[in-house]
Motif scaffolding. Structure first.
Motif, PDB file in Angstrom:
ATOM      1  N   HIS A 140      33.745 -22.362  -0.618  1.00 10.42           N
ATOM      2  CA  HIS A 140      33.225 -21.677  -1.716  1.00 10.42           C
ATOM      3  C   HIS A 140      33.998 -21.810  -3.115  1.00 10.42           C
ATOM      4  O   HIS A 140      35.288 -22.158  -2.976  1.00 10.42           O
ATOM      5  CB  HIS A 140      32.899 -20.249  -1.270  1.00 10.42           C
ATOM      6  N   THR A 142      33.646 -21.807  -7.530  1.00  8.73           N
ATOM      7  CA  THR A 142      32.957 -21.747  -8.809  1.00  8.73           C
ATOM      8  C   THR A 142      32.998 -23.254  -9.568  1.00  8.73           C
ATOM      9  O   THR A 142      34.029 -23.659  -9.626  1.00  8.73           O
ATOM     10  CB  THR A 142      33.312 -20.803  -9.787  1.00  8.73           C
ATOM     11  N   GLY A 190      23.790 -23.711   3.940  1.00  9.93           N
ATOM     12  CA  GLY A 190      24.149 -23.856   2.178  1.00  9.93           C
ATOM     13  C   GLY A 190      23.450 -22.928   1.411  1.00  9.93           C
ATOM     14  O   GLY A 190      22.609 -22.034   1.904  1.00  9.93           O
ATOM     15  N   ASP A 191      23.424 -22.799   0.155  1.00 11.91           N
ATOM     16  CA  ASP A 191      22.952 -22.223  -0.984  1.00 11.91           C
ATOM     17  C   ASP A 191      21.868 -22.930  -1.633  1.00 11.91           C
ATOM     18  O   ASP A 191      21.405 -22.537  -2.711  1.00 11.91           O
ATOM     19  CB  ASP A 191      23.859 -21.728  -1.728  1.00 11.91           C
ATOM     20  N   ARG A 193      22.402 -26.016  -2.907  1.00  7.87           N
ATOM     21  CA  ARG A 193      22.666 -27.053  -3.756  1.00  7.87           C
ATOM     22  C   ARG A 193      22.635 -28.343  -3.004  1.00  7.87           C
ATOM     23  O   ARG A 193      22.931 -28.615  -1.748  1.00  7.87           O
ATOM     24  CB  ARG A 193      24.136 -26.798  -4.065  1.00  7.87           C
ATOM     25  N   TRP A 195      24.577 -31.779  -2.054  1.00 10.28           N
ATOM     26  CA  TRP A 195      26.074 -32.289  -1.980  1.00 10.28           C
ATOM     27  C   TRP A 195      25.804 -33.739  -1.686  1.00 10.28           C
ATOM     28  O   TRP A 195      24.902 -34.482  -1.264  1.00 10.28           O
ATOM     29  CB  TRP A 195      26.859 -31.598  -0.776  1.00 10.28           C
ATOM     30  N   GLY A 221      19.373 -23.434   1.786  1.00  7.83           N
ATOM     31  CA  GLY A 221      19.752 -22.084   1.362  1.00  7.83           C
ATOM     32  C   GLY A 221      18.964 -20.951   2.294  1.00  7.83           C
ATOM     33  O   GLY A 221      18.312 -21.460   3.054  1.00  7.83           O
ATOM     34  N   LEU A 262      30.498 -32.000  -4.488  1.00  9.17           N
ATOM     35  CA  LEU A 262      29.500 -31.205  -5.260  1.00  9.17           C
ATOM     36  C   LEU A 262      29.581 -31.410  -6.788  1.00  9.17           C
ATOM     37  O   LEU A 262      30.980 -31.130  -7.063  1.00  9.17           O
ATOM     38  CB  LEU A 262      29.397 -29.618  -4.975  1.00  9.17           C
ATOM     39  N   PHE A 270      29.048 -21.248  -5.841  1.00  4.43           N
ATOM     40  CA  PHE A 270      28.426 -22.213  -4.718  1.00  4.43           C
ATOM     41  C   PHE A 270      29.222 -21.687  -3.257  1.00  4.43           C
ATOM     42  O   PHE A 270      30.423 -21.226  -3.242  1.00  4.43           O
ATOM     43  CB  PHE A 270      28.619 -23.679  -4.910  1.00  4.43           C
ATOM     44  N   GLN A 271      28.497 -22.057  -2.283  1.00  2.47           N
ATOM     45  CA  GLN A 271      29.221 -22.086  -0.956  1.00  2.47           C
ATOM     46  C   GLN A 271      28.516 -22.827   0.032  1.00  2.47           C
ATOM     47  O   GLN A 271      27.310 -22.955   0.168  1.00  2.47           O
ATOM     48  CB  GLN A 271      29.135 -20.334  -0.526  1.00  2.47           C
TER      49      GLN A 271
END
Length: 300
Positions: A140, A142, A190-191, A193, A195, A221, A262, A270-271
């Motif tokens: 995780h 930013t 994931g959230d 996003r 990768w 997500g 990412l 993000f995580q």
């Protein structure tokens, strides 16, 4: 001409090719025969200190290192009598799945390295830690795509989780053999996003040290786990972020590292939670390579 070339030769991550190294080397035809210099952040002085001054001598660490390497050497010698990689030959031949990396304790995190654009003066942050149940890892942080104000870097904003290079006794290179498998298997959460999965293999020439095989990892997500299977035939070859015209299948006999990057230019938190990373042999997948192969100097 040199100043123009120095300003224009930049890649996505902000790491630039050194113009003086390109201009000083002889001109060689071909897209895969260029020589690149090591990256040095803009504005920093060059380190000209001799290599022996960078060595830190310690008798206690020396004795500990000798014991460690001789222990690894003993395991290698005894393991060869059992079979490949210290397992019976029958088990090795019938193996259909393998968990290469899992996260079942604090020691598992020592096999990984996290990095971000802070190495080039960026503002992104990334952290790696175990989840609350101590059975998965959580990446995780930013993401910030604002480039540093050094006058040269134009692009920024990336975070990477990369596995450490495996070493055998006396720091000899140790490769991962995936020739018995054809699919990469991951269990992630994931959230949403996207990768990029990067697989680095052993190369034959020094100018190929930046070659990687890439493919995309799309997370859904939400609270549910996601089982992802990506055939190795889908991975494409790139060098320093540039997709190469001359493509070929991934070399599975000498895999070095795997990484997750990412860089979707979406600033914010993000995580990514990972349960395990493994490989499997999918008998339903018969594709050798998903992309066109161009033949150089075709016969007329």
């Amino acid at each position: 001409m040199a100043s123009i070339l120095a300003r224009t030769l930049k890649n996505y991550n902000g790491k630039c090719f050194l113009a003086h190294s390109l201009l000083s080397c002889p001109v060689i035809c071909g897209s895969r025969t260029s020589f690149y210099g090591e990256y040095r952040r803009a504005g920093q002085p060059r380190d000209n200190s001799p290599p022996w001054k960078k060595i830190r001598f310690s008798f206690a660490k020396g004795v500990e290192g000798v014991q460690k390497h001789f222990g690894l050497l003993k395991e290698e010698i005894l393991g060869r009598w059992v079979g490949p990689q210290g397992r019976p030959l029958k088990e090795h031949m019938l193996e259909q799945t393998r968990v290469q990396w899992d996260f079942r304790g604090p020691d598992s995190l020592k096999q990984w390295i996290v990095s971000s654009d802070q190495e080039i003066g960026g503002r992104s942050e990334v952290y790696l830690e175990l989840s609350k149940n101590i059975s998965t890892c959580l990446v995780h942080g930013t993401l910030c795509s604002t480039p540093p104000r050094d006058g040269e870097t134009r692009y920024s904003g990336y975070c990477t989780l990369c596995s450490r290079r495996l070493l055998s006794s006396f720091d000899r290179k140790k490769h991962i053999d995936w020739t018995s498998f054809n699919t990469l298997h991951l269990r992630i959460r994931g959230d949403g996003r996207p990768w990029m999965i990067n697989i680095a293999t052993e190369t034959y020439f020094s100018h190929q040290k930046n070659d990687m095989y890439n493919y995309f990892l799309y997370t859904r997500g939400g609270p549910y786990w996601q089982d992802v299977k990506i055939p190795f035939s889908k991975f494409f070859l790139s060098s320093r972020g540039r997709i190469q015209d001359n493509q070929h299948p991934i070399w599975l006999d000498k895999v070095n590292t795997i990484a997750f990057t990412l860089a979707d230019k979406a600033d914010g938190p993000f995580q990514l939670e990972i349960d395990f990373i493994g490989v499997c042999n999918d008998r339903a997948h018969t594709e050798d390579f998903a992309y066109e192969l161009y033949k150089r100097n075709p016969e007329v």
